[in-house]
Motif scaffolding. Structure first.
Motif, PDB file in Angstrom:
ATOM      1  N   ALA A 267       0.833  -1.199   0.000  1.00  0.00           N
ATOM      2  CA  ALA A 267       0.000   0.000   0.000  1.00  0.00           C
ATOM      3  C   ALA A 267       0.872   1.255   0.000  1.00  0.00           C
ATOM      4  N   ALA A 268       1.972   1.206   0.734  1.00  0.00           N
ATOM      5  CA  ALA A 268       2.859   2.370   0.811  1.00  0.00           C
ATOM      6  C   ALA A 268       3.580   2.623  -0.508  1.00  0.00           C
ATOM      7  N   ARG A 269       3.888   1.560  -1.247  1.00  0.00           N
ATOM      8  CA  ARG A 269       4.527   1.769  -2.549  1.00  0.00           C
ATOM      9  C   ARG A 269       3.595   2.540  -3.483  1.00  0.00           C
ATOM     10  N   PHE A 270       2.330   2.195  -3.444  1.00  0.00           N
ATOM     11  CA  PHE A 270       1.338   2.952  -4.217  1.00  0.00           C
ATOM     12  C   PHE A 270       1.264   4.386  -3.714  1.00  0.00           C
ATOM     13  N   ALA A 271       1.230   4.554  -2.400  1.00  0.00           N
ATOM     14  CA  ALA A 271       1.125   5.894  -1.830  1.00  0.00           C
ATOM     15  C   ALA A 271       2.329   6.749  -2.193  1.00  0.00           C
ATOM     16  N   ARG A 272       3.526   6.161  -2.146  1.00  0.00           N
ATOM     17  CA  ARG A 272       4.731   6.907  -2.493  1.00  0.00           C
ATOM     18  C   ARG A 272       4.691   7.352  -3.948  1.00  0.00           C
ATOM     19  N   GLU A 273       4.190   6.482  -4.831  1.00  0.00           N
ATOM     20  CA  GLU A 273       4.067   6.839  -6.251  1.00  0.00           C
ATOM     21  C   GLU A 273       3.135   8.039  -6.425  1.00  0.00           C
ATOM     22  N   VAL A 274       2.015   8.006  -5.710  1.00  0.00           N
ATOM     23  CA  VAL A 274       1.058   9.110  -5.800  1.00  0.00           C
ATOM     24  C   VAL A 274       1.675  10.399  -5.271  1.00  0.00           C
ATOM     25  N   VAL A 275       2.370  10.310  -4.136  1.00  0.00           N
ATOM     26  CA  VAL A 275       3.024  11.498  -3.579  1.00  0.00           C
ATOM     27  C   VAL A 275       3.997  12.089  -4.588  1.00  0.00           C
ATOM     28  N   ASP A 276       4.838  11.241  -5.181  1.00  0.00           N
ATOM     29  CA  ASP A 276       5.844  11.740  -6.119  1.00  0.00           C
ATOM     30  C   ASP A 276       5.220  12.319  -7.378  1.00  0.00           C
ATOM     31  N   LEU A 277       4.182  11.672  -7.895  1.00  0.00           N
ATOM     32  CA  LEU A 277       3.557  12.150  -9.131  1.00  0.00           C
ATOM     33  C   LEU A 277       2.655  13.351  -8.909  1.00  0.00           C
ATOM     34  N   SER A 278       2.312  13.625  -7.643  1.00  0.00           N
ATOM     35  CA  SER A 278       1.470  14.789  -7.369  1.00  0.00           C
ATOM     36  C   SER A 278       2.281  16.011  -6.954  1.00  0.00           C
ATOM     37  N   ARG A 279       3.607  15.908  -6.994  1.00  0.00           N
ATOM     38  CA  ARG A 279       4.446  17.077  -6.713  1.00  0.00           C
ATOM     39  C   ARG A 279       4.077  18.212  -7.673  1.00  0.00           C
ATOM     40  N   THR A 280       4.165  19.427  -7.202  1.00  0.00           N
ATOM     41  CA  THR A 280       3.774  20.577  -8.002  1.00  0.00           C
ATOM     42  C   THR A 280       4.467  20.583  -9.355  1.00  0.00           C
ATOM     43  N   GLU A 281       5.755  20.230  -9.371  1.00  0.00           N
ATOM     44  CA  GLU A 281       6.524  20.263 -10.613  1.00  0.00           C
ATOM     45  C   GLU A 281       6.197  19.103 -11.548  1.00  0.00           C
ATOM     46  N   VAL A 282       5.485  18.102 -11.056  1.00  0.00           N
ATOM     47  CA  VAL A 282       5.112  16.950 -11.880  1.00  0.00           C
ATOM     48  C   VAL A 282       3.621  17.008 -12.209  1.00  0.00           C
ATOM     49  N   GLU A 284       1.010  15.063 -12.213  1.00  0.00           N
ATOM     50  CA  GLU A 284       0.363  14.095 -13.103  1.00  0.00           C
ATOM     51  C   GLU A 284      -0.845  13.418 -12.467  1.00  0.00           C
ATOM     52  N   VAL A 285      -0.884  13.370 -11.138  1.00  0.00           N
ATOM     53  CA  VAL A 285      -2.032  12.813 -10.426  1.00  0.00           C
ATOM     54  C   VAL A 285      -2.269  13.655  -9.181  1.00  0.00           C
ATOM     55  N   ARG A 286      -3.418  13.428  -8.559  1.00  0.00           N
ATOM     56  CA  ARG A 286      -3.722  14.105  -7.302  1.00  0.00           C
ATOM     57  C   ARG A 286      -4.772  13.280  -6.563  1.00  0.00           C
ATOM     58  N   GLU A 287      -4.681  13.283  -5.236  1.00  0.00           N
ATOM     59  CA  GLU A 287      -5.730  12.652  -4.449  1.00  0.00           C
ATOM     60  C   GLU A 287      -7.053  13.371  -4.669  1.00  0.00           C
ATOM     61  N   ALA A 288      -8.149  12.683  -4.359  1.00  0.00           N
ATOM     62  CA  ALA A 288      -9.468  13.298  -4.458  1.00  0.00           C
ATOM     63  C   ALA A 288      -9.522  14.573  -3.627  1.00  0.00           C
ATOM     64  N   GLY A 289     -10.225  15.565  -4.153  1.00  0.00           N
ATOM     65  CA  GLY A 289     -10.333  16.829  -3.456  1.00  0.00           C
ATOM     66  C   GLY A 289     -11.495  16.852  -2.485  1.00  0.00           C
ATOM     67  N   GLY A 290     -11.729  17.977  -1.893  1.00  0.00           N
ATOM     68  CA  GLY A 290     -12.799  18.172  -0.928  1.00  0.00           C
ATOM     69  C   GLY A 290     -12.504  19.397  -0.092  1.00  0.00           C
ATOM     70  N   HIS A 291     -13.538  19.968   0.487  1.00  0.00           N
ATOM     71  CA  HIS A 291     -13.360  21.184   1.265  1.00  0.00           C
ATOM     72  C   HIS A 291     -12.398  20.948   2.423  1.00  0.00           C
ATOM     73  N   HIS A 292     -11.303  21.678   2.413  1.00  0.00           N
ATOM     74  CA  HIS A 292     -10.250  21.607   3.429  1.00  0.00           C
ATOM     75  C   HIS A 292      -9.522  20.262   3.453  1.00  0.00           C
ATOM     76  N   ARG A 293      -9.718  19.418   2.459  1.00  0.00           N
ATOM     77  CA  ARG A 293      -8.992  18.142   2.439  1.00  0.00           C
ATOM     78  C   ARG A 293      -7.508  18.421   2.197  1.00  0.00           C
ATOM     79  N   GLY A 294      -6.652  17.975   3.116  1.00  0.00           N
ATOM     80  CA  GLY A 294      -5.229  18.206   3.006  1.00  0.00           C
ATOM     81  C   GLY A 294      -4.835  19.657   3.175  1.00  0.00           C
ATOM     82  N   ALA A 295      -5.690  20.447   3.812  1.00  0.00           N
ATOM     83  CA  ALA A 295      -5.435  21.884   3.928  1.00  0.00           C
ATOM     84  C   ALA A 295      -4.348  22.180   4.947  1.00  0.00           C
ATOM     85  N   SER A 296      -3.741  23.342   4.798  1.00  0.00           N
ATOM     86  CA  SER A 296      -2.739  23.838   5.738  1.00  0.00           C
ATOM     87  C   SER A 296      -3.358  24.914   6.608  1.00  0.00           C
TER      88      SER A 296
END
Length: 483
Positions: A267-282, A284-296
């Motif tokens: 599961a973590a290998r999949f998660a790491r791939e998503v993290v790397d591909l969702s970097r601002t400079e890449v 290519e993918v992103r987790e599902a959105g939602g109000h304040h989901r992953g907010a700072s």
């Protein structure tokens, strides 16, 4: 299970502990991302219930074998219910004894009349009851992990099928390598998840084993009828029987732990791939959105991959915890002297972490947003250098692989130094005769994905076959099957 109206005034003499059992430590990670079903499987209530089921099955099997009367067995089974147990007192007395089975047995016996009260726990030892109860819990936990693995695999399979032809950069050593497809990238993961189903089935078979061998592992207390009693307990609880004790042979428990940690790592290998591909400079993918989901709390633009972060955290913890089970395997002689206690803490947590990681991974995969446009744009980064191998292989039949490699390498260096396109640099460094072997330039990435679609088809076929395969064999009782 009953509780006293007032707490005892003091702990048992010599325990050095307060009378009331302390509150459980708050664990933020499983509290936020854990799995409720798994938490229930290893709850205090279900743990005690597993011990009660074992004691009831023991009495029934002993009656069938003629060790005790049927009337006594029926009375014991009627008393082996949660309402018989004062859980507050059980834990307090367990601190003094060191184990919970002696006070548990005394409570069952206290609920019985003269006669059957002297037949509870007949010929068994504490670890027989606790290990058999643990086998029930671990088997149920692995069944639930199989369900969660199925949900995760199904979500990944949908992505593989949908994106079998979505071209993306394959990356080696974190650098762009050659074109592939997003489906093919995830097909490798899907094949891994498929293999994990097989490991789950084998682990479940290994842990579903009765333990009933008495004080020193010889079954001396029950004599010649011990084997029949043991088989009867196993049959009633849906476990395998064995003729070899496993009080100190903890390889099956360790296999359970490794399976939990390994599932978490997948599961973590999949998660790491998503993290790397969702970097601002890449991007290519992103987790599902939602109000304040992953907010700072301070940066309003942030949408952090919080599901993936939780998966990676749970996996890292599971991997570290699983090592404790190898220490438990060091138990010596015929009973552990401290090593067994490692399992009491580690076994439930490993299941909880694996379940949380898999459930969260299924959620992330199901809601994953994929951006083919960004993938295509990234293929053109560095002026098409990702197509260097394709150019080399076009030139290799005429020039030989080494000469073709050197020519393209020189062109790549030129293109990188000047910030130009690889195709343009090749036109400058290659002789006109060599250029004839290249054909039309530039070569499109879509034309150099090899067997990517076939990889997707193979992974999907493997997953679908695994889903159809029966899971029923994991809990079968195999008479006389030694570990």
């Amino acid at each position: 299970m009953s509780t006293p109206t007032t707490a005892p005034e003091a702990a048992p003499q010599g325990s050095g502990r307060p009378a009331r059992r302390p509150m459980q430590t708050f664990k933020l990670l499983p509290e936020l991302f854990g799995d409720g079903v798994m938490a229930e499987i290893f709850s205090a209530e279900r743990t005690v219930l597993a011990w009660l089921r074992t004691e009831a099955a023991l009495a029934a099997a002993q009656a069938e074998a003629g060790v005790i009367s049927r009337a006594d067995a029926e009375a014991i089974a009627a008393a082996c219910v949660p309402e018989t147990i004062d859980v507050e007192r059980l834990w307090i007395e367990a601190v003094n004894v060191g184990y919970p089975i002696l006070p548990l047995v005394r409570m069952i016996a206290a609920a019985l009349p003269e006669g059957p009260n002297g037949r509870v726990h007949y010929g068994a030892t504490t670890q027989d009851i606790m290990d058999t109860g643990l086998a029930l819990q671990m088997g149920e936990a692995l069944d639930h992990l199989a369900v969660l693995t199925g949900a995760f695999g199904d979500a990944v399979a949908r992505l593989v099928e949908e994106h079998a032809g979505t071209v993306v950069a394959a990356r080696t050593h974190a650098q762009q390598a050659v074109p592939t497809t997003f489906g093919a990238k995830l097909a490798v993961l899907l094949a891994e998840v498929t293999r994990q189903r097989g490991r789950l089935a084998e682990a479940a078979r290994q842990v579903r084993v009765v333990s009933l061998f008495g004080a020193g592992g010889t079954s001396a207390a029950m004599g010649e009828r011990s084997r029949r009693v043991r088989g009867g307990v196993a049959a009633r609880l849906g476990l395998r029987t064995t003729d070899v004790p496993w009080h100190v042979a903890r390889d099956g428990v360790a296999q359970y732990g490794v399976t939990c940690a390994s599932l978490s790592a997948t599961a973590a290998r999949f998660a790491r791939e998503v993290v790397d591909l969702s970097r601002t400079e890449v991007a290519e993918v992103r987790e599902a959105g939602g109000h304040h989901r992953g907010a700072s709390s301070t940066m309003p633009q942030k949408a952090n991959p919080i599901g993936c972060e939780a998966i990676i955290g749970m996996s890292g913890t599971a991997g570290a915890l699983s090592s404790g089970l190898f220490r438990a395997m060091e138990a010596g002689h015929e009973r552990a002297a401290g090593e067994w206690q490692v399992e009491w803490y580690v076994v439930p947590l490993l299941a909880e972490l694996a379940a949380g990681a898999l459930a969260t991974a299924a959620e992330v995969a199901s809601g994953l947003r994929v951006f083919p446009g960004a993938m295509r744009a990234n293929l053109d980064a560095e002026g098409g250098l990702i197509m260097a191998e394709a150019y080399m292989m076009r030139l290799a039949p005429a020039l030989g692989r080494e000469r073709a490699h050197d020519l393209v390498y020189r062109a790549a260096q030129e293109a990188r130094a000047r910030g130009g396109a690889l195709a343009d640099a090749l036109r400058e460094v290659a002789a006109p005769a060599d250029l004839a072997h290249l054909g039309e330039l530039p070569i499109p990435p879509e034309s150099y994905i090899g067997d990517a679609r076939e990889v997707c088809a193979a992974a999907l076929a493997g997953w679908r076959a695994a889903v159809k395969a029966s899971w029923a064999d994991a809990g079968t009782n195999e008479e006389g099957d030694d570990e």
